[in-house]
Write a protein that holds these residues in place. Structure first.
Motif, PDB file in Angstrom:
ATOM      1  N   TYR A 148       0.817  -1.213   0.000  1.00 35.52           N
ATOM      2  CA  TYR A 148       0.000   0.000   0.000  1.00 35.52           C
ATOM      3  C   TYR A 148       0.854   1.267   0.000  1.00 35.52           C
ATOM      4  CZ  TYR A 148      -3.699  -3.298   1.170  1.00 35.52           C
ATOM      5  OH  TYR A 148      -4.579  -4.350   1.163  1.00 35.52           O
ATOM      6  N   SER A 149       1.943   1.262   0.760  1.00 29.37           N
ATOM      7  CA  SER A 149       2.848   2.410   0.756  1.00 29.37           C
ATOM      8  C   SER A 149       4.174   2.006   1.396  1.00 29.37           C
ATOM      9  CB  SER A 149       2.244   3.602   1.527  1.00 29.37           C
ATOM     10  OG  SER A 149       2.128   3.299   2.908  1.00 29.37           O
ATOM     11  N   ALA A 150       5.202   2.795   1.108  1.00 31.58           N
ATOM     12  CA  ALA A 150       6.517   2.548   1.698  1.00 31.58           C
ATOM     13  C   ALA A 150       7.346   3.824   1.617  1.00 31.58           C
ATOM     14  CB  ALA A 150       7.240   1.405   0.981  1.00 31.58           C
ATOM     15  N   SER A 151       8.177   4.031   2.620  1.00 34.93           N
ATOM     16  CA  SER A 151       9.107   5.169   2.628  1.00 34.93           C
ATOM     17  C   SER A 151      10.338   4.746   3.420  1.00 34.93           C
ATOM     18  CB  SER A 151       8.466   6.407   3.280  1.00 34.93           C
ATOM     19  OG  SER A 151       8.142   6.147   4.637  1.00 34.93           O
ATOM     20  N   ALA A 152      11.448   5.438   3.192  1.00 33.88           N
ATOM     21  CA  ALA A 152      12.682   5.044   3.867  1.00 33.88           C
ATOM     22  C   ALA A 152      13.515   6.268   4.218  1.00 33.88           C
ATOM     23  CB  ALA A 152      13.488   4.094   2.985  1.00 33.88           C
ATOM     24  N   GLU A 153      14.355   6.096   5.215  1.00 36.24           N
ATOM     25  CA  GLU A 153      15.250   7.167   5.653  1.00 36.24           C
ATOM     26  C   GLU A 153      16.558   6.557   6.130  1.00 36.24           C
ATOM     27  OE1 GLU A 153      13.090   8.995   8.792  1.00 36.24           O
ATOM     28  OE2 GLU A 153      13.332   7.306  10.184  1.00 36.24           O
ATOM     29  N   LYS A 154      17.587   7.380   6.142  1.00 38.11           N
ATOM     30  CA  LYS A 154      18.879   6.923   6.633  1.00 38.11           C
ATOM     31  C   LYS A 154      18.979   7.243   8.111  1.00 38.11           C
ATOM     32  CE  LYS A 154      23.646   6.633   5.017  1.00 38.11           C
ATOM     33  NZ  LYS A 154      24.596   7.094   3.968  1.00 38.11           N
ATOM     34  N   THR A 155      19.479   6.289   8.906  1.00 42.74           N
ATOM     35  CA  THR A 155      19.588   6.496  10.343  1.00 42.74           C
ATOM     36  C   THR A 155      20.934   7.122  10.682  1.00 42.74           C
ATOM     37  OG1 THR A 155      20.609   4.349  10.836  1.00 42.74           O
ATOM     38  CG2 THR A 155      18.195   4.431  10.675  1.00 42.74           C
ATOM     39  N   ALA A 156      21.064   7.537  11.928  1.00 42.30           N
ATOM     40  CA  ALA A 156      22.310   8.161  12.380  1.00 42.30           C
ATOM     41  C   ALA A 156      23.476   7.179  12.332  1.00 42.30           C
ATOM     42  CB  ALA A 156      22.125   8.700  13.795  1.00 42.30           C
ATOM     43  N   GLU A 157      23.167   5.871  12.413  1.00 38.94           N
ATOM     44  CA  GLU A 157      24.222   4.853  12.383  1.00 38.94           C
ATOM     45  C   GLU A 157      24.634   4.476  10.970  1.00 38.94           C
ATOM     46  OE1 GLU A 157      21.782   4.817  15.954  1.00 38.94           O
ATOM     47  OE2 GLU A 157      21.250   4.368  13.875  1.00 38.94           O
ATOM     48  N   GLY A 158      24.027   5.114   9.980  1.00 34.76           N
ATOM     49  CA  GLY A 158      24.361   4.798   8.598  1.00 34.76           C
ATOM     50  C   GLY A 158      23.559   3.650   8.027  1.00 34.76           C
ATOM     51  N   ARG A 159      22.576   3.202   8.776  1.00 36.16           N
ATOM     52  CA  ARG A 159      21.681   2.174   8.274  1.00 36.16           C
ATOM     53  C   ARG A 159      20.471   2.818   7.612  1.00 36.16           C
ATOM     54  NH1 ARG A 159      21.913  -1.381  13.894  1.00 36.16           N
ATOM     55  NH2 ARG A 159      23.847  -2.526  13.425  1.00 36.16           N
TER      56      ARG A 159
END
Length: 218
Positions: A148-159
């Motif tokens: 239905y939906s998806a989004s992504a972001e980079k974390t402070a740890e580089g993941r």
């Protein structure tokens, strides 16, 4: 906890109910079982903060009394947070139709990919076919309608943290691990999953997503 299989979790609850002296109802027949149904079985490796179950009782109890009694019988790491009286005939397993996940992963090799663009291109595909296990064995299935939906972001740890809203339930269930398999397959990224966490489950009535407790009281 995430390495305990669903059937073992079911047994833990059955024993906790019996240990606590809760007046649970039983099925009829040669091998009577407690009338206990979970909304959506959890796969190995998945953690969650939003699981639901139906427990049918042979006597009336107040929800607060039930919570206090069953929590006395549950081991550390498992806790009933809330309970309501169910007014519908349909059990929770038939009501769940969607789930929200947070998946943290690392990318092997170059890590400079623009994750927003990668997810956008992934969702732009009309066909995302994977081998999905069904009652008749494995067969190719286009899972794109189940995303239905998806989004992504980079974390402070580089993941990377990917938030996915997926179809779920008895009919059109898309597991988080199969979703990530498709994501890796289509994006050509070597993905190493760190964690998969279920944030919420939803029921759908009249084209509206609802908390399962809302549906139980309809």
């Amino acid at each position: 906890m995430k390495y305990i299989a669903h059937l073992d979790i079911l047994r833990v609850f059955e024993r906790a109910i019996k240990r606590a002296g809760i007046p649970v109802a039983y099925t009829q027949g040669f091998n009577p079982r407690q009338k206990l149904v979970f909304g959506l079985p959890m796969s190995i490796g998945l953690t969650s903060e939003s699981e639901y179950a139906d427990i049918e009782l042979s006597e009336e109890m107040e929800p607060c009394e039930f919570i206090a009694m069953i929590n006395q019988g549950l081991p550390d790491g498992l806790k009933v947070e809330e309970a309501v009286i169910r007014n519908t005939r349909d059990n929770i397993m038939n009501q769940i139709t969607a789930a929200r996940y947070e998946i943290v992963f690392e990318v092997k090799g170059p890590k400079s990919c623009e994750i927003d663009a990668v997810v956008y291109d992934f969702l732009s595909k009309e066909d995302i076919t994977v081998m999905k296990k069904t009652k008749k064995g494995y067969r190719p299935v286009n899972i794109r309608p189940l995303i239905y939906s998806a989004s992504a972001e980079k974390t402070a740890e580089g993941r990377f943290r990917l938030k996915a809203f997926l179809s779920a339930g008895a009919e059109n269930n898309l597991r988080a691990d199969l979703f990530m398999q498709a994501f890796s397959q289509e994006t050509k990224l070597e993905v190493d999953i760190v964690s998969m966490h279920r944030k919420a489950l939803y029921a759908s009535t009249y084209n509206e997503w609802k908390n399962p407790f809302e549906v139980a009281n309809d």
